[in-house]
Design a protein around this motif. Structure first.
Motif, PDB file in Angstrom:
ATOM      1  N   PRO A  57     -34.296   5.878  31.703  1.00  0.00           N
ATOM      2  CA  PRO A  57     -33.493   4.706  32.096  1.00  0.00           C
ATOM      3  C   PRO A  57     -32.174   5.085  32.774  1.00  0.00           C
ATOM      4  CG  PRO A  57     -34.315   4.450  29.845  1.00  0.00           C
ATOM      5  CD  PRO A  57     -34.650   5.861  30.277  1.00  0.00           C
ATOM      6  N   GLU A  61     -29.612   8.862  28.648  1.00  0.00           N
ATOM      7  CA  GLU A  61     -30.891   9.167  27.970  1.00  0.00           C
ATOM      8  C   GLU A  61     -31.458  10.521  28.396  1.00  0.00           C
ATOM      9  OE1 GLU A  61     -30.311   5.926  29.250  1.00  0.00           O
ATOM     10  OE2 GLU A  61     -29.854   5.340  27.193  1.00  0.00           O
ATOM     11  N   ALA A  83     -27.341   9.693  39.036  1.00  0.00           N
ATOM     12  CA  ALA A  83     -26.068   9.381  39.709  1.00  0.00           C
ATOM     13  C   ALA A  83     -25.232   8.559  38.743  1.00  0.00           C
ATOM     14  CB  ALA A  83     -26.318   8.609  40.993  1.00  0.00           C
ATOM     15  N   VAL A  95     -20.649   8.478  29.672  1.00  0.00           N
ATOM     16  CA  VAL A  95     -22.023   8.706  30.154  1.00  0.00           C
ATOM     17  C   VAL A  95     -22.118  10.076  30.834  1.00  0.00           C
ATOM     18  CG1 VAL A  95     -23.801   7.919  31.776  1.00  0.00           C
ATOM     19  CG2 VAL A  95     -22.568   6.245  30.382  1.00  0.00           C
TER      20      VAL A  95
HETATM   21  N1  INI Z   1     -26.309   5.366  33.885  1.00  0.00           N
HETATM   22  C1  INI Z   1     -26.385   6.117  34.994  1.00  0.00           C
HETATM   23  O1  INI Z   1     -27.344   6.902  35.137  1.00  0.00           O
HETATM   24  N2  INI Z   1     -25.434   6.038  35.955  1.00  0.00           N
HETATM   25  C2  INI Z   1     -24.352   5.190  35.840  1.00  0.00           C
HETATM   26  O2  INI Z   1     -23.520   5.141  36.775  1.00  0.00           O
HETATM   27  C3  INI Z   1     -24.252   4.397  34.678  1.00  0.00           C
HETATM   28  N3  INI Z   1     -23.152   3.469  34.537  1.00  0.00           N
HETATM   29  O3  INI Z   1     -22.232   3.490  35.355  1.00  0.00           O
HETATM   30  O4  INI Z   1     -23.098   2.699  33.626  1.00  0.00           O
HETATM   31  C4  INI Z   1     -25.265   4.502  33.695  1.00  0.00           C
HETATM   32  N4  INI Z   1     -25.221   3.750  32.588  1.00  0.00           N
HETATM   33  C5  INI Z   1     -26.369   3.548  31.758  1.00  0.00           C
HETATM   34  C6  INI Z   1     -26.504   4.609  30.682  1.00  0.00           C
HETATM   35  O5  INI Z   1     -26.908   5.846  31.227  1.00  0.00           O
HETATM   36  C7  INI Z   1     -27.566   4.185  29.652  1.00  0.00           C
HETATM   37  O6  INI Z   1     -28.813   4.076  30.285  1.00  0.00           O
HETATM   38  C8  INI Z   1     -27.231   2.851  28.974  1.00  0.00           C
HETATM   39  O7  INI Z   1     -25.912   2.873  28.448  1.00  0.00           O
HETATM   40  C9  INI Z   1     -28.235   2.551  27.837  1.00  0.00           C
HETATM   41  O8  INI Z   1     -28.174   3.559  26.833  1.00  0.00           O
END
Ligand code: INI
Length: 157
Positions: A57, A61, A83, A95
């Motif tokens: 996702p 993760e 990204a 993250v």
């Molecule tokens: N996940 C990304 O891969 N890139 C991002 O820029 C990003 N932002 O900006 O929020 C992002 N968020 C989601 C995160 O990786 C998880 O999938 C989510 O928090 C659920 O656990």
């Protein structure tokens, strides 16, 4: 210099299996990184049977999935593509930080090299620049680094 033993990996894929772990988040960017990584692997001798793709996702993760794939011993090299783009909150730092830390520790724990093709950028423009436009393709670079490192690990003792 001639007398110094120097060990390097070359860029020829020989009997090696690769898994690409790519995020669905920011898919528009990540699909360009994926194209670059696949092009590089094929150009250096990998066949499609040598390559698997796993979609996760988001970058947060990635570590747990990379860890499981590394532990499986099914792959000689892993290429992580994603990204993380800075927004107006500290979310980016959490993250991106966990993604880098978790992937590095999975790689070291299992002794499987991971190419880090996860962009950590301030803007969508910076991401586009690194996904196959004016600053190259970081997916391609990650794949190339992992081909070299797989070969290097076979030579170092
Ligand atoms: N996940 C990304 O891969 N890139 C991002 O820029 C990003 N932002 O900006 O929020 C992002 N968020 C989601 C995160 O990786 C998880 O999938 C989510 O928090 C659920 O656990």
């Amino acid at each position: 210099m001639d007398k110094i033993k120097t060990t390097e990996g070359d860029l020829m894929v020989r009997d090696a299996r690769f898994v690409i772990v790519a995020t669905r988040f920011n898919e528009f960017i990540v699909d360009s990184l994926l194209k670059g990584a696949l092009r590089c692997l094929r150009q250096h001798g990998a066949t499609d049977a040598d390559i698997e793709i796993v979609r996760v996702p988001g970058a947060f993760e990635m570590p747990v999935v990379v860890d499981k794939l590394a532990a499986s011993r099914k792959f000689d090299g892993i290429i992580a593509l994603g990204a993380v783009i800075r927004g107006g909150t500290p979310h980016f730092d959490y993250v991106a930080g966990e993604c880098v830390r978790g992937i590095a520790s999975a790689s070291q724990r299992h002794g499987v090299p991971v190419g880090f093709g996860v962009l950590t950028v301030d803007s969508i423009e910076q991401a586009i620049e690194r996904a196959g436009t004016k600053a190259g393709n970081k997916g391609e670079e990650a794949a190339l680094a992992i081909i070299e490192t797989v070969n290097l690990l076979r030579r170092v003792d």
